[in-house]
Design a protein around this motif. Structure first.
Motif, PDB file in Angstrom:
ATOM      1  N   LEU A  42       0.824  -1.199   0.000  1.00 33.99           N
ATOM      2  CA  LEU A  42       0.000   0.000   0.000  1.00 33.99           C
ATOM      3  C   LEU A  42       0.866   1.260   0.000  1.00 33.99           C
ATOM      4  O   LEU A  42       1.993   1.257   0.492  1.00 33.99           O
ATOM      5  CB  LEU A  42      -0.936   0.012   1.215  1.00 33.99           C
ATOM      6  CG  LEU A  42      -1.862  -1.203   1.370  1.00 33.99           C
ATOM      7  CD1 LEU A  42      -2.760  -1.027   2.578  1.00 33.99           C
ATOM      8  CD2 LEU A  42      -2.693  -1.441   0.111  1.00 33.99           C
ATOM      9  N   ASP A  43       0.318   2.329  -0.547  1.00 33.18           N
ATOM     10  CA  ASP A  43       0.998   3.628  -0.557  1.00 33.18           C
ATOM     11  C   ASP A  43       0.424   4.582   0.479  1.00 33.18           C
ATOM     12  O   ASP A  43       1.108   5.508   0.917  1.00 33.18           O
ATOM     13  CB  ASP A  43       0.907   4.269  -1.942  1.00 33.18           C
ATOM     14  CG  ASP A  43       1.741   3.533  -2.975  1.00 33.18           C
ATOM     15  OD1 ASP A  43       2.836   3.070  -2.629  1.00 33.18           O
ATOM     16  OD2 ASP A  43       1.293   3.408  -4.126  1.00 33.18           O
ATOM     17  N   SER A  44      -0.837   4.410   0.827  1.00 33.25           N
ATOM     18  CA  SER A  44      -1.430   5.247   1.869  1.00 33.25           C
ATOM     19  C   SER A  44      -2.532   4.474   2.573  1.00 33.25           C
ATOM     20  O   SER A  44      -3.152   3.572   2.009  1.00 33.25           O
ATOM     21  CB  SER A  44      -1.983   6.561   1.300  1.00 33.25           C
ATOM     22  OG  SER A  44      -3.100   6.336   0.456  1.00 33.25           O
ATOM     23  N   ILE A  75       6.112   9.447  -0.189  1.00 34.40           N
ATOM     24  CA  ILE A  75       4.842   9.894  -0.763  1.00 34.40           C
ATOM     25  C   ILE A  75       4.245  10.910   0.204  1.00 34.40           C
ATOM     26  O   ILE A  75       4.299  10.716   1.426  1.00 34.40           O
ATOM     27  CB  ILE A  75       3.886   8.699  -0.954  1.00 34.40           C
ATOM     28  CG1 ILE A  75       4.515   7.679  -1.908  1.00 34.40           C
ATOM     29  CG2 ILE A  75       2.526   9.132  -1.473  1.00 34.40           C
ATOM     30  CD1 ILE A  75       3.757   6.378  -1.992  1.00 34.40           C
ATOM     31  N   PRO A  76       3.612  11.967  -0.299  1.00 32.91           N
ATOM     32  CA  PRO A  76       3.336  12.302  -1.697  1.00 32.91           C
ATOM     33  C   PRO A  76       4.506  12.989  -2.404  1.00 32.91           C
ATOM     34  O   PRO A  76       5.274  13.712  -1.788  1.00 32.91           O
ATOM     35  CB  PRO A  76       2.154  13.252  -1.596  1.00 32.91           C
ATOM     36  CG  PRO A  76       2.307  13.924  -0.271  1.00 32.91           C
ATOM     37  CD  PRO A  76       2.959  12.899   0.627  1.00 32.91           C
ATOM     38  N   TRP A 119       0.761  11.594  -9.109  1.00 32.45           N
ATOM     39  CA  TRP A 119      -0.220  11.516  -8.035  1.00 32.45           C
ATOM     40  C   TRP A 119      -1.303  12.574  -8.215  1.00 32.45           C
ATOM     41  O   TRP A 119      -1.012  13.721  -8.563  1.00 32.45           O
ATOM     42  CB  TRP A 119       0.458  11.707  -6.679  1.00 32.45           C
ATOM     43  CG  TRP A 119       1.320  10.555  -6.301  1.00 32.45           C
ATOM     44  CD1 TRP A 119       2.677  10.454  -6.408  1.00 32.45           C
ATOM     45  CD2 TRP A 119       0.874   9.306  -5.765  1.00 32.45           C
ATOM     46  NE1 TRP A 119       3.114   9.230  -5.971  1.00 32.45           N
ATOM     47  CE2 TRP A 119       2.026   8.500  -5.580  1.00 32.45           C
ATOM     48  CE3 TRP A 119      -0.372   8.788  -5.433  1.00 32.45           C
ATOM     49  CZ2 TRP A 119       1.953   7.219  -5.057  1.00 32.45           C
ATOM     50  CZ3 TRP A 119      -0.441   7.506  -4.920  1.00 32.45           C
ATOM     51  CH2 TRP A 119       0.714   6.743  -4.731  1.00 32.45           C
ATOM     52  N   HIS A 120      -2.551  12.192  -7.926  1.00 34.55           N
ATOM     53  CA  HIS A 120      -3.688  13.092  -8.048  1.00 34.55           C
ATOM     54  C   HIS A 120      -4.287  13.343  -6.668  1.00 34.55           C
ATOM     55  O   HIS A 120      -4.547  12.402  -5.911  1.00 34.55           O
ATOM     56  CB  HIS A 120      -4.751  12.503  -8.975  1.00 34.55           C
ATOM     57  CG  HIS A 120      -4.311  12.410 -10.397  1.00 34.55           C
ATOM     58  ND1 HIS A 120      -4.785  13.259 -11.385  1.00 34.55           N
ATOM     59  CD2 HIS A 120      -3.427  11.592 -11.011  1.00 34.55           C
ATOM     60  CE1 HIS A 120      -4.223  12.953 -12.541  1.00 34.55           C
ATOM     61  NE2 HIS A 120      -3.388  11.945 -12.337  1.00 34.55           N
TER      62      HIS A 120
END
Length: 390
Positions: free
Chosen positions: A122-124, A173-174, A341-342
């Motif tokens: 996972l990234d977040s 990230i971000p 990234w959005h």
């Protein structure tokens, strides 16, 4: 769910272990002890849903067992959308008789290691925390979560409550985020609140550009809650093949009698809230249908309704603002598309009024609280927060 070895936690006499189907009765008792009869999640009250979650590879459910008695004294779970690389921590609960022993923190650490460690995908990870005390917020803040906003009237327990929204990212990230350009001026206070926490927004301009609300009055929508019909229909839409939001599938389909548009939503009448996922008009502008959809959702128990939209989609944001939505939270770097990234904005539609005197938030949420015209940030320490660790 992958089984893991039980391991002792250094600060408490508990084992953090993977939940098993045999724990369902004990877990129901735990949530009853913590919340009474007002816990709104099925994963704490519905034995069938709980057992199914324990065999779901997208769910990691951890429990804390008393080393002396084997009793389940704590619980927390992580739901993951691996393709979108995002997760949600929910269901953190510690038996009142074991409060203050670091159990919640141990459970949370185990889930975050699974999300972001060497094997993590996972990234977040995001979470919500109640605002009847700042202690749940501070537990998450101590474990690397960042404030995103506050959601007035987002859930009904014994009464309507406001929730705080937080996120933790994987290291690095971000980064490399899309510049959204021009956004409605109603988002300016929310952007400033995020900037106060170090979130940079490059090349962004808040400008007035109101759009009129063109709702057809009195349109009766056809509403279906049939799971098979809703999911089959959703799978045929662009959103069904590439979901716009992680961790959510619709349970409600709303269509106009003439078939000119359809909308998909998640409605939880027990918690008193709903999420508007998407609408697919074919021969009219979406804002013409939006008011009818909101009324139909409210009639079916969603007193609080959320919509989560890309920050760069100014047109859709303005449509929602014209129908009474309020910007309540920002989620920077929520989705990665084509290497960029959005950012997303969370909009809330509710008639709830927050009692500022009863709202208890950590100071780091004060910039978000102040942006609501009917809420003022509480002053001074939270007298109910006597915990020093999760």
């Amino acid at each position: 769910m992958t089984a893991t070895l039980a391991r002792p936690t250094p600060r408490t006499r508990v084992l953090v272990d993977t939940a098993a189907v045999g724990d369902v009765a004990a877990l129901r008792s735990l949530y009853q002890a913590v919340y009474g009869d007002c816990y709104p999640l099925r994963l704490g009250t519905d034995p069938v849903a709980m057992a199914a979650a324990m065999t779901d590879p997208a769910v990691e459910w951890r429990v804390a067992r008393d080393m002396a008695t084997g009793e389940v004294v704590g619980s927390a779970l992580l739901r993951s959308d691996v393709p979108l690389r995002i997760g949600k921590v929910e269901g953190i609960a510690v038996h009142p008789g074991h409060a203050g022993a670091g159990i919640a923190g141990s459970l949370l650490e185990a889930l975050l290691e699974s999300a972001f460690g060497a094997e993590g995908r996972l990234d977040s990870v995001y979470a919500t925390a109640r605002c009847v005390s700042s202690a749940p917020q501070r537990l998450l803040l101590r474990h690397g979560f960042h404030p995103l906003g506050v959601l007035p009237g987002a859930v009904t327990l014994r009464e309507v409550e406001t929730l705080a929204l937080l996120v933790r990212y994987r290291d690095g990230i971000p980064a490399n985020r899309r510049a959204p350009g021009r956004v409605p001026r109603e988002l300016a206070p929310l952007l400033e609140a995020a900037r106060s926490h170090g979130v940079a927004f490059d090349d962004i301009h808040a400008e007035p550009a109101p759009v009129p609300s063109r709702t057809r009055a009195g349109t009766d929508l056809q509403v279906s809650h049939d799971p098979g019909l809703v999911l089959q229909s959703y799978a045929r839409t662009p959103s069904g093949t590439a979901p716009t939001l992680p961790l959510h599938l619709p349970n409600t389909l709303l269509t106009s009698p003439d078939g000119r548009f359809e909308a998909y939503a998640v409605i939880d009448a027990i918690a008193g809230n709903g999420l508007l996922l998407d609408a697919h008009p074919s021969s009219e502008e979406p804002e013409e249908a939006l008011g009818d959809v909101l009324r139909a959702m409210a009639d079916r128990g969603a007193a609080y309704i959320e919509a989560v939209l890309p920050l760069h989609d100014r047109n859709r944001i303005e449509q929602h603002l014209a129908h009474g939505f309020t910007p309540t939270a920002l989620y920077p770097a929520m989705r990665l598309e084509d290497g960029v990234w959005h950012d997303y904005v969370l909009l809330s539609h509710t008639a709830a009024r927050v009692d500022a005197d009863s709202l208890r938030v950590d100071d780091r949420f004060s910039p978000y609280v102040r942006r609501h015209s009917h809420v003022r940030a509480p002053e001074g320490p939270d007298p109910s927060d006597t915990t020093k660790r999760g």
